[in-house]
Write a protein that holds these residues in place. Structure first.
Motif, PDB file in Angstrom:
ATOM      1  N   ALA A  48      33.749  37.075  48.974  1.00 59.92           N
ATOM      2  CA  ALA A  48      33.087  38.411  48.446  1.00 59.92           C
ATOM      3  C   ALA A  48      31.438  38.799  48.594  1.00 59.92           C
ATOM      4  CB  ALA A  48      33.039  38.221  46.725  1.00 59.92           C
TER       5      ALA A  48
ATOM      6  N   LYS B  69      35.357  51.698  57.637  1.00 58.55           N
ATOM      7  CA  LYS B  69      35.847  50.840  56.326  1.00 58.55           C
ATOM      8  C   LYS B  69      37.390  50.394  56.675  1.00 58.55           C
ATOM      9  CE  LYS B  69      35.454  50.061  52.051  1.00 58.55           C
ATOM     10  NZ  LYS B  69      34.307  49.164  51.348  1.00 58.55           N
TER      11      LYS B  69
ATOM     12  N   ARG C 232      35.898  42.660  48.221  1.00 58.00           N
ATOM     13  CA  ARG C 232      34.738  43.346  48.473  1.00 58.00           C
ATOM     14  C   ARG C 232      34.992  44.674  49.063  1.00 58.00           C
ATOM     15  NH1 ARG C 232      29.388  41.881  50.378  1.00 58.00           N
ATOM     16  NH2 ARG C 232      29.017  43.336  51.880  1.00 58.00           N
ATOM     17  N   GLU C 233      35.904  44.515  49.991  1.00 59.30           N
ATOM     18  CA  GLU C 233      36.257  45.630  50.993  1.00 59.30           C
ATOM     19  C   GLU C 233      37.029  46.668  50.585  1.00 59.30           C
ATOM     20  OE1 GLU C 233      33.930  46.028  53.279  1.00 59.30           O
ATOM     21  OE2 GLU C 233      33.237  44.112  53.582  1.00 59.30           O
TER      22      GLU C 233
ATOM     23  N   GLY D 217      37.603  48.280  47.748  1.00 57.84           N
ATOM     24  CA  GLY D 217      36.648  49.166  46.841  1.00 57.84           C
ATOM     25  C   GLY D 217      37.426  49.675  45.432  1.00 57.84           C
TER      26      GLY D 217
ATOM     27  N   ASP E   8      35.816  46.989  41.642  1.00 58.73           N
ATOM     28  CA  ASP E   8      34.610  46.518  41.475  1.00 58.73           C
ATOM     29  C   ASP E   8      34.183  45.452  40.680  1.00 58.73           C
ATOM     30  OD1 ASP E   8      34.062  48.147  43.754  1.00 58.73           O
ATOM     31  OD2 ASP E   8      33.449  49.847  42.397  1.00 58.73           O
ATOM     32  N   ARG E   9      35.051  45.335  39.562  1.00 54.62           N
ATOM     33  CA  ARG E   9      34.734  44.435  38.375  1.00 54.62           C
ATOM     34  C   ARG E   9      35.042  42.929  38.786  1.00 54.62           C
ATOM     35  NH1 ARG E   9      37.978  46.334  33.455  1.00 54.62           N
ATOM     36  NH2 ARG E   9      37.486  44.066  32.674  1.00 54.62           N
TER      37      ARG E   9
ATOM     38  N   ASN F 156      35.201  42.090  42.101  1.00 50.99           N
ATOM     39  CA  ASN F 156      34.128  41.680  43.000  1.00 50.99           C
ATOM     40  C   ASN F 156      32.803  41.305  42.568  1.00 50.99           C
ATOM     41  OD1 ASN F 156      32.961  41.723  45.573  1.00 50.99           O
ATOM     42  ND2 ASN F 156      31.957  43.613  45.442  1.00 50.99           N
ATOM     43  N   ARG F 157      32.476  41.947  41.351  1.00 54.36           N
ATOM     44  CA  ARG F 157      31.077  41.532  40.810  1.00 54.36           C
ATOM     45  C   ARG F 157      31.354  39.999  39.956  1.00 54.36           C
ATOM     46  NH1 ARG F 157      31.027  46.861  39.457  1.00 54.36           N
ATOM     47  NH2 ARG F 157      32.010  46.381  37.250  1.00 54.36           N
TER      48      ARG F 157
ATOM     49  N   GLN G 259      31.092  37.385  42.871  1.00 60.23           N
ATOM     50  CA  GLN G 259      29.873  37.341  43.368  1.00 60.23           C
ATOM     51  C   GLN G 259      29.045  36.545  42.418  1.00 60.23           C
ATOM     52  OE1 GLN G 259      28.371  41.001  45.140  1.00 60.23           O
ATOM     53  NE2 GLN G 259      29.998  41.297  46.426  1.00 60.23           N
TER      54      GLN G 259
END
Length: 466
Positions: free
Chosen positions: A178, A294, A329-330, A332, A335-336, A338-339, A342
């Protein structure tokens, strides 16, 4: 009688009544006093908490004696050596071996733990990892605390929950995915060869481990050699993963060595890079990388995962978790997640993983000649990996029209992004306008994939021997 006439002599009547009351009271108490005098003297009452009858009474002297014998100083230096079950298997009985551990060895390991904490907190060597590892080392060696003992020791629970079964390293790989941008590698695919070149350090070290067996007191088997050699990839989670699969008894030593050398990248690599390159080569400027769409970034993790499944399925757990994190990550749309990968999840699991690794830093596993060899061979592996990347970049320049700055070859080790930053720093020392960071990220991220594949190959070949 005149004396009983209240009207004529009331004071006399009061005296007579008082005398009668006192006499009656005295007569009522005489039998009790006589009975108590005649009865034997009762035993003193036991002033204890109900239910404590079987618990020995402690005198003041016994109290201080017990306190002295349960102090850490006594356990470290005066207590008899204790027997402890190890993770090593006796080839004859098939049971876990027993080790005799003097208290002073536990004290020495506590000091080692404080040194690790010092390196992380003061010297800033991978503090997010070395500080928890150091505290795990200190806590597991505290006498009479039993934090690393079966079945309910705090550190033992952490180890069994995610370190010994490779759960935490795979979660870490999700977080790394991520955090990683594979754009530089996609934009310049030939830099993947530099990541692959760094694996010479991994496989080349196997020969060094074989030679180390000639030293008295050193006895490595092939599974342990694989776990030591992977240090050359400078990838802590992969090192822990393969040690958990092939050589659990070496997990603590190889993990600490791997993370230590990751932290020492800015010290170890520059002298090797400068020794193997000329000033002219260090001044080579590379063209700006093309824009990566992308779609390419979304397709890349799926493609790498597919190739891993078909070609090296034993590496699929590592590669799959890495690419899963990168796809999140990619793509899109999450996002939750992904965060979370990370930040929160990555941080929590890093703490648990590091404490679990530190819990394995016990005397019977660390204080032996083999541990010193592991540290030295880890340095050799790391140096070979760095040199291999630089030399392969120089070799590639023979055939390329657009030359590659050989400095980025050193970033083929998996220490992301520190190795890439070191390549950029050395380049800027020669030419302040020569920015190599993004170019170095290509071999750097490919090194992560390469080390995972190398680990998968070792596991595929030797997992049947476990």
């Amino acid at each position: 009688m005149l004396m009983l006439d209240r009207k004529k002599n009331p004071r006399a009547v009061f005296k007579i009544c008082l005398f009668i009351v006192i006499g009656a009271l005295a007569l009522s108490l005489v039998p009790r006093v006589v009975a108590q005098v005649a009865a034997p003297e009762p035993a003193p009452a036991e002033h204890i908490i109900p239910g404590s009858e079987k618990i020995a009474r402690i005198s003041l002297g016994s109290f201080f004696k017990n306190m002295a014998e349960t102090m850490g100083l006594y356990a470290f230096f005066f207590e008899e050596p204790k027997q402890k079950e190890t993770t090593l298997i006796d080839p004859v009985t098939g049971k876990n071996r027993m080790a005799t551990i003097p208290g002073w060895q536990e004290f020495l390991m506590v000091l080692v733990g404080f040194v690790i904490i010092y390196l992380g907190a003061v010297k800033d060597f991978e503090p997010l990892l070395l500080i928890p590892i150091g505290f795990g080392t200190v806590l597991v060696n505290v006498p009479l605390a039993f934090m690393g003992d079966l079945p309910h020791g705090f550190l033992r629970i952490i180890y069994d929950a995610g370190v010994g079964n490779e759960f935490f390293p795979l979660i870490i790989f999700m977080g790394i995915g991520a955090l990683t941008d594979f754009g530089p590698l996609i934009a310049n695919p030939k830099t993947a060869l530099l990541g692959a070149a760094a694996q010479f350090g991994v496989f080349g070290t196997l020969f060094g481990i074989t030679a180390a067996n000639l030293i008295p007191g050193v006895d490595f088997n092939m599974l342990q050699a694989c776990a030591v050699a992977i240090i050359g990839g400078a990838d802590g989670p992969t090192t822990i993963y393969i040690a958990g699969k092939l050589a659990r008894d070496l997990m603590a030593t190889v993990a600490v060595a791997a993370y230590s050398y990751m932290a020492l990248v800015p010290i170890i690599q520059p002298p090797i890079m400068k020794l193997l390159t000329s000033k002219h080569e260090r001044l080579i400027k590379m063209k700006q990388l093309r824009h990566v769409s992308k779609v390419e970034k979304i397709v890349f993790p799926l493609l790498v995962l597919t190739l891993s499944i078909f070609l090296v399925p034993s590496a699929a757990p590592l590669i799959g978790c890495l690419m899963f994190g990168n796809f999140i990550r990619e793509c899109g749309v999450v996002d939750r997640l992904n965060r979370t990968l990370q930040n929160e999840l990555m941080n929590i699991v890093s703490i648990m993983l590091s404490l679990g690794v530190g819990s394995q830093m016990t005397p019977e596993k660390f204080l032996n000649p083999s541990s010193l060899i592991i540290v030295l061979m880890g340095l050799v592996a790391f140096a070979i990996a760095t040199a291999s990347g630089v030399l392969v970049a120089k070799f590639m320049n023979i055939f390329l029209k657009e030359k590659i700055n050989p400095l980025i070859g050193s970033a083929g080790v998996s220490a992301v992004p520190m190795a890439a930053r070191v390549s950029n720093k050395v380049g800027l020392e020669e030419d302040p306008s020569n920015f190599l960071l993004m170019h170095a990220m290509g071999p750097n991220v490919s090194g992560v994939i390469g080390t995972a594949i190398a680990a998968g190959v070792m596991i595929a070949v030797y997992s049947g021997s476990v």
